[in-house]
Scaffold this motif. Structure first.
Motif, mmCIF file in Angstrom:
data_model
loop_
_atom_site.group_PDB
_atom_site.id
_atom_site.type_symbol
_atom_site.label_atom_id
_atom_site.label_comp_id
_atom_site.label_asym_id
_atom_site.label_seq_id
_atom_site.Cartn_x
_atom_site.Cartn_y
_atom_site.Cartn_z
ATOM 1 N N CYS A 87 -47.604 -4.839 28.944
ATOM 2 C CA CYS A 87 -47.115 -3.844 29.903
ATOM 3 C C CYS A 87 -45.610 -3.999 30.029
ATOM 4 C CB CYS A 87 -47.784 -4.028 31.263
ATOM 5 S SG CYS A 87 -47.436 -2.687 32.432
ATOM 6 N N VAL A 88 -44.906 -2.884 30.130
ATOM 7 C CA VAL A 88 -43.442 -2.881 30.179
ATOM 8 C C VAL A 88 -42.968 -2.060 31.376
ATOM 9 C CG1 VAL A 88 -41.310 -2.217 28.981
ATOM 10 C CG2 VAL A 88 -43.241 -3.138 27.676
ATOM 11 N N VAL A 89 -41.986 -2.587 32.111
ATOM 12 C CA VAL A 89 -41.331 -1.854 33.195
ATOM 13 C C VAL A 89 -39.827 -1.895 32.933
ATOM 14 C CG1 VAL A 89 -40.791 -1.798 35.662
ATOM 15 C CG2 VAL A 89 -43.118 -2.347 34.898
ATOM 16 N N ILE A 90 -39.193 -0.735 32.972
ATOM 17 C CA ILE A 90 -37.748 -0.633 32.743
ATOM 18 C C ILE A 90 -37.108 -0.002 33.968
ATOM 19 C CG2 ILE A 90 -35.947 0.372 31.287
ATOM 20 C CD1 ILE A 90 -38.023 0.410 29.005
ATOM 21 N N MET A 91 -36.105 -0.670 34.533
ATOM 22 C CA MET A 91 -35.408 -0.174 35.719
ATOM 23 C C MET A 91 -33.968 0.151 35.345
ATOM 24 S SD MET A 91 -37.868 -0.503 37.984
ATOM 25 C CE MET A 91 -36.897 -0.063 39.423
ATOM 26 N N LEU A 92 -33.560 1.400 35.544
ATOM 27 C CA LEU A 92 -32.191 1.841 35.293
ATOM 28 C C LEU A 92 -31.626 2.318 36.630
ATOM 29 C CD1 LEU A 92 -32.959 4.008 32.112
ATOM 30 C CD2 LEU A 92 -32.339 1.586 32.164
ATOM 31 N N SER A 93 -30.722 1.552 37.231
ATOM 32 C CA SER A 93 -30.245 1.908 38.560
ATOM 33 C C SER A 93 -29.012 1.089 38.917
ATOM 34 C CB SER A 93 -31.344 1.666 39.603
ATOM 35 O OG SER A 93 -30.968 2.176 40.864
ATOM 36 N N HIS A 94 -28.485 1.329 40.122
ATOM 37 C CA HIS A 94 -27.512 0.420 40.705
ATOM 38 C C HIS A 94 -28.251 -0.837 41.144
ATOM 39 C CE1 HIS A 94 -23.925 2.860 40.680
ATOM 40 N NE2 HIS A 94 -24.515 3.865 41.328
ATOM 41 N N GLY A 95 -27.522 -1.930 41.242
ATOM 42 C CA GLY A 95 -28.164 -3.178 41.631
ATOM 43 C C GLY A 95 -27.266 -4.024 42.506
ATOM 44 N N THR A 96 -27.815 -5.090 43.034
ATOM 45 C CA THR A 96 -27.051 -6.005 43.873
ATOM 46 C C THR A 96 -27.689 -7.377 43.813
ATOM 47 O OG1 THR A 96 -26.065 -6.297 46.071
ATOM 48 C CG2 THR A 96 -28.362 -5.595 46.001
ATOM 49 N N GLU A 97 -27.068 -8.327 44.478
ATOM 50 C CA GLU A 97 -27.549 -9.699 44.508
ATOM 51 C C GLU A 97 -28.251 -9.956 45.837
ATOM 52 O OE1 GLU A 97 -24.409 -12.506 44.225
ATOM 53 O OE2 GLU A 97 -25.710 -14.173 43.707
ATOM 54 N N VAL A 98 -29.408 -10.616 45.791
ATOM 55 C CA VAL A 98 -30.153 -10.937 47.006
ATOM 56 C C VAL A 98 -30.648 -12.375 46.913
ATOM 57 C CG1 VAL A 98 -30.926 -8.558 47.412
ATOM 58 C CG2 VAL A 98 -32.337 -10.103 46.029
ATOM 59 N N SER A 99 -31.002 -12.945 48.060
ATOM 60 C CA SER A 99 -31.598 -14.275 48.045
ATOM 61 C C SER A 99 -32.982 -14.184 47.432
ATOM 62 C CB SER A 99 -31.681 -14.848 49.465
ATOM 63 O OG SER A 99 -32.516 -14.052 50.273
ATOM 64 N N HIS A 100 -33.445 -15.272 46.820
ATOM 65 C CA HIS A 100 -34.708 -15.237 46.088
ATOM 66 C C HIS A 100 -35.186 -16.656 45.890
ATOM 67 C CE1 HIS A 100 -33.057 -16.920 42.329
ATOM 68 N NE2 HIS A 100 -31.951 -16.454 42.849
ATOM 69 N N ASN A 101 -36.434 -16.773 45.425
ATOM 70 C CA ASN A 101 -36.929 -18.090 45.040
ATOM 71 C C ASN A 101 -37.559 -18.071 43.662
ATOM 72 O OD1 ASN A 101 -39.340 -16.782 45.464
ATOM 73 N ND2 ASN A 101 -40.060 -18.129 47.088
ATOM 74 N N ARG A 102 -37.397 -16.965 42.942
ATOM 75 C CA ARG A 102 -37.964 -16.903 41.599
ATOM 76 C C ARG A 102 -37.085 -16.089 40.664
ATOM 77 N NH1 ARG A 102 -43.848 -15.856 42.245
ATOM 78 N NH2 ARG A 102 -43.798 -18.040 42.870
ATOM 79 N N PHE A 103 -36.996 -14.776 40.868
ATOM 80 C CA PHE A 103 -36.195 -13.920 40.008
ATOM 81 C C PHE A 103 -35.050 -13.320 40.837
ATOM 82 C CE2 PHE A 103 -40.512 -13.670 38.167
ATOM 83 C CZ PHE A 103 -40.235 -14.180 36.910
#
Length: 432
Positions: A239-255
């Motif tokens: 299965c494949v998911v492709i995201m094309l968008s603006h992005g930002t940095e957030v806190s996380h514990n995995r990705f």
């Protein structure tokens, strides 16, 4: 939330992670309007009970001044009085020592794997073994007593490959956000349609059934991912998911990282991957789940560093290059200082997942308004030229190298990368 209440939550974080049962709190927190339904859904999708407890506490710190007392009230109502009393007293967990009779026996630390080395290095006081006096001679130097070669180390030619012969091979969802609502103050992403067309054609050629969705709000992104999660993937191999968008940095514990809906609300990459992990999508257990993220991981611009002449190569890039960055107030270190390490005794939930990012977390990702993004243009070409012979991880390394040679406005650089939890080699179907 008041600062003193935040400090109480932070100082008792380990107690909350260990004892809190979030599932009992959802109805009360929703009824008391501490959280919205979307926030509760996001917490539920964050993973294990401990992951949900961590996310709940994090989100709680962002709510209003009434959030803390209402949280205590919910704890009392759901039979979690002991946690409520600890928080109500405001005593840090470190002050709550067990009685001498209940104090656990001190045991030697287990041997750590290489993956644990960075965890140990962050401890305030290093743990060192005590040297015991001995009358036996010291071991000979390594040159006199060569270390035996480890047995059973897998060679590349003995590593298994994923089954990838179903027809179609799997489903591919592309979410292409180009036009953002005016009130978000996010620029439209010119050239993203070029990226979308390339990837749609490429994955169709790799025998995937491709679905494209354009200009989705945050809620619509979640709905599309939820619908993909609920499909029966038993007849597919991937299965494949492709995201094309603006992005930002957030806190996380995995990705790390997050992508934006056209309404200016972001969704963390960690949550995006959770929809398809082995826990939430059983028909994809043991099968590769691939995520390709063309978005910024932050707002830092990489000017590169000087290399030796034999490393130098002509850079490409134009004056029309744009970024997919959204300025963020968070530190460039995307790990929250309040994160704690959780031991896992089972196969990690993100197994068989690969997340390929167009840029290193914390930095911008460049896009040419006429030719599309550096990352997608290179990824498409590498897949076309090498999918017949090379596995996915090898091809992504080729992408990393080629994109790193580019230069925006003759100055800025970009470094793609991936978080790889695949357990086998992955070779796409191609028309040989």
């Amino acid at each position: 939330m008041e600062e003193r209440h935040k400090r109480i939550l932070q100082s008792n974080r380990s107690v909350l992670m260990g004892g809190l049962d979030p599932s009992k709190l959802y109805d009360g927190l929703l009824e008391k309007r501490v959280f919205t339904q979307d926030m509760i859904d996001e917490i539920k999708n964050s993973g294990t009970r401990r992951d949900q407890a961590r996310q709940l506490v994090r989100d709680l710190e962002t709510r209003g001044s009434r959030a803390f007392p209402l949280f205590l009230q919910c704890l009392h109502e759901t039979g979690q009085q002991s946690l409520a009393e600890i928080l109500q007293n405001g005593a840090p967990a470190a002050q709550l020592q067990p009685s001498p009779a209940a104090r656990p026996a001190v045991r030697p630390l287990p041997l750590s794997s290489p993956m644990d080395a960075d965890k140990l290095s962050r401890e305030t006081v290093p743990v060192c073994p005590v040297q015991q006096p001995s009358t036996t001679p010291s071991p000979s130097p390594e040159k006199d007593s060569p270390r035996p070669r480890p047995q059973g180390r897998p060679r590349r030619d003995s590593i298994q490959s994923y089954k990838m012969d179903a027809s179609p091979c799997g489903l591919c969802l592309i979410i292409n956000n180009m036009e953002f609502e005016p009130q978000t103050e996010l620029s439209n992403r010119k050239g993203s349609n070029i990226d979308c067309d390339k990837l749609e054609s490429r994955f169709k050629a790799l025998n995937f059934t491709v679905e494209v969705k354009t200009n989705l709000k945050q809620r619509q992104i979640k709905h599309a991912l939820s619908a993909l999660c609920k499909k029966d993937h038993s007849q597919y191999d991937c299965c494949v998911v492709i995201m094309l968008s603006h992005g930002t940095e957030v806190s996380h514990n995995r990705f790390p990282g997050a992508v934006y809906g056209v309404d200016g609300q972001h969704i963390p990459v960690q949550l995006i991957t959770n929809y398809l992990n082995g826990q939430h999508c059983p028909s994809l257990q043991g099968k590769p789940k691939l995520f390709f993220i063309q978005a910024c991981g932050g707002d830092e611009k990489d000017t590169g560093f000087e290399v030796s002449p034999d490393e130098a190569a002509p850079s490409i890039g134009g004056e029309d290059d744009q970024t997919d960055a959204i300025p963020t107030s968070s530190s460039s270190d995307s790990l929250s200082t309040s994160d704690e390490v959780d031991a896992r005794a089972t196969l990690p939930t993100p197994s068989d997942i690969l997340v390929s990012y167009s840029t290193f977390p914390g930095y911008v990702s460049w896009r040419d308004t006429q030719a599309g993004s550096w990352y997608v243009e290179t990824l498409d070409r590498i897949l076309e030229e090498n999918a017949n012979t090379d596995d996915l991880v090898t091809m992504l390394m080729m992408v990393n190298h080629e994109v790193s040679q580019n230069s925006a406005k003759g100055l800025y650089k970009q470094m793609p990368g991936s978080f790889n939890f695949l357990r086998k080699l992955l070779y796409f179907q191609t028309q040989r």
